[in-house]
Design a protein around this motif. Sequence first.
Motif, PDB file in Angstrom:
ATOM      1  N   TYR A 153       5.092  -6.178  57.536  1.00 51.56           N
ATOM      2  CA  TYR A 153       6.211  -7.015  57.091  1.00 51.56           C
ATOM      3  C   TYR A 153       7.433  -6.124  56.814  1.00 51.56           C
ATOM      4  O   TYR A 153       8.551  -6.448  57.210  1.00 51.56           O
ATOM      5  CB  TYR A 153       5.823  -7.816  55.839  1.00 51.56           C
TER       6      TYR A 153
ATOM      7  N   LEU B 187      19.536 -20.666  55.480  1.00 50.61           N
ATOM      8  CA  LEU B 187      18.516 -19.607  55.400  1.00 50.61           C
ATOM      9  C   LEU B 187      18.617 -18.668  56.594  1.00 50.61           C
ATOM     10  O   LEU B 187      18.652 -19.133  57.739  1.00 50.61           O
ATOM     11  CB  LEU B 187      17.118 -20.228  55.425  1.00 50.61           C
TER      12      LEU B 187
ATOM     13  N   SER C 287      19.564  -8.912  55.774  1.00 48.62           N
ATOM     14  CA  SER C 287      20.263  -7.736  56.287  1.00 48.62           C
ATOM     15  C   SER C 287      21.669  -7.602  55.688  1.00 48.62           C
ATOM     16  O   SER C 287      22.545  -8.441  55.933  1.00 48.62           O
ATOM     17  CB  SER C 287      20.360  -7.849  57.817  1.00 48.62           C
TER      18      SER C 287
HETATM   19  C1  LIG Z   1      16.784 -15.133  65.089  1.00 47.33           C
HETATM   20  S1  LIG Z   1      17.908 -14.624  63.862  1.00 47.33           S
HETATM   21  C2  LIG Z   1      18.714 -16.182  63.494  1.00 47.33           C
HETATM   22  C3  LIG Z   1      20.014 -15.969  62.774  1.00 47.33           C
HETATM   23  C4  LIG Z   1      20.837 -17.247  62.546  1.00 47.33           C
HETATM   24  N1  LIG Z   1      20.135 -18.219  61.750  1.00 47.33           N
HETATM   25  C5  LIG Z   1      21.269 -17.841  63.842  1.00 47.33           C
HETATM   26  O1  LIG Z   1      21.044 -19.017  64.073  1.00 47.33           O
HETATM   27  O2  LIG Z   1      21.882 -17.117  64.662  1.00 47.33           O
HETATM   28  C6  LIG Z   1      16.859 -14.372  62.473  1.00 47.33           C
HETATM   29  C7  LIG Z   1      17.612 -13.965  61.204  1.00 47.33           C
HETATM   30  O3  LIG Z   1      16.708 -13.994  60.113  1.00 47.33           O
HETATM   31  C8  LIG Z   1      16.941 -12.899  59.278  1.00 47.33           C
HETATM   32  N2  LIG Z   1      15.678 -12.662  58.578  1.00 47.33           N
HETATM   33  C9  LIG Z   1      14.476 -12.313  59.122  1.00 47.33           C
HETATM   34  N3  LIG Z   1      13.549 -12.201  58.164  1.00 47.33           N
HETATM   35  C10 LIG Z   1      14.162 -12.517  56.991  1.00 47.33           C
HETATM   36  C11 LIG Z   1      13.722 -12.569  55.634  1.00 47.33           C
HETATM   37  N4  LIG Z   1      12.478 -12.278  55.296  1.00 47.33           N
HETATM   38  N5  LIG Z   1      14.624 -12.925  54.677  1.00 47.33           N
HETATM   39  C12 LIG Z   1      15.924 -13.205  54.995  1.00 47.33           C
HETATM   40  N6  LIG Z   1      16.388 -13.170  56.275  1.00 47.33           N
HETATM   41  C13 LIG Z   1      15.519 -12.822  57.251  1.00 47.33           C
HETATM   42  C14 LIG Z   1      17.356 -11.779  60.225  1.00 47.33           C
HETATM   43  O4  LIG Z   1      18.084 -10.753  59.597  1.00 47.33           O
HETATM   44  C15 LIG Z   1      18.191 -12.565  61.241  1.00 47.33           C
HETATM   45  O5  LIG Z   1      19.548 -12.596  60.876  1.00 47.33           O
END
Ligand SMILES: C[S@@+](CC[C@H](N)C(=O)[O-])C[C@H]1O[C@@H](n2cnc3c(N)ncnc32)[C@H](O)[C@@H]1O
Length: 219
Positions: free
Chosen positions: A12, A57, A81
Amino acid sequence: MSITQQDIDKMYEGNLKFWDEAWKRVTKPHKELPKLPYIHELTRKLKKYQVKKVLDLGCGSGWLSIFISKYGFNVTGIDLSSPAIELAKTWAQEDNANVNFIAGDLLNLPFEKGSFDAIVCNSILEHFRLDQAKILFDKLHNILADKGFFFGCFDAVGTGKGDYFELPDSTHIYTDLMRQGMMLRNYSDQELRELLSGFDILSFDKNNYGSRLVWARKK
Ligand SMILES: C[S@@+](CC[C@H](N)C(=O)[O-])C[C@H]1O[C@@H](n2cnc3c(N)ncnc32)[C@H](O)[C@@H]1O
């Protein structure tokens, strides 16, 4: 060789590192609206439901949060991030968008019970293991106001190219250079419905790419 909980925790951390590193390489926010036909319907429904406070989220560099805020909603966007959040903050400032952007892990949401009228997310759940997804949905239920709304776009993932190994719950941990450490899990319709057991499902649609578009309301 059996996998220990410690191994899983490390994976993770590797996933969080993957996202942070990926965002560090991005120099400009993704300003172009993705071609997601649901986004206009989304703001229309939020208005219809008389929503005021919205949580986005995993907001990345902020496109959905900023888009929604333009319709007068009070929006908070959270992403683990910090580089992504910095891009989002700069964009919001330049664009006079009033969004509260926060860096943080969705598994450790810093909000009080009943803080939001609606929670939205696009392409997020796929990056959590099943046990984590259950914890996440309990937390979402808690921070939503009574009869609060949830909208999620859940993608069909994990069938493309790439090297990975698979955890017992079918979560993929990628090992190829491009996505080293990234976690990806495909959620079935049934699993999504079970995760939303504390909600009344208002609609459950599938688009041409197999993404599930789900509206639900806290019971
Ligand atoms: C596929 S991207 C989607 C981003 C945005 N929602 C979009 O539609 O473009 C996944 C996002 O989830 C964030 N992310 C992944 N795991 C996470 C976590 N445990 N907590 C918060 N953010 C998370 C990543 O940094 C990334 O910005």
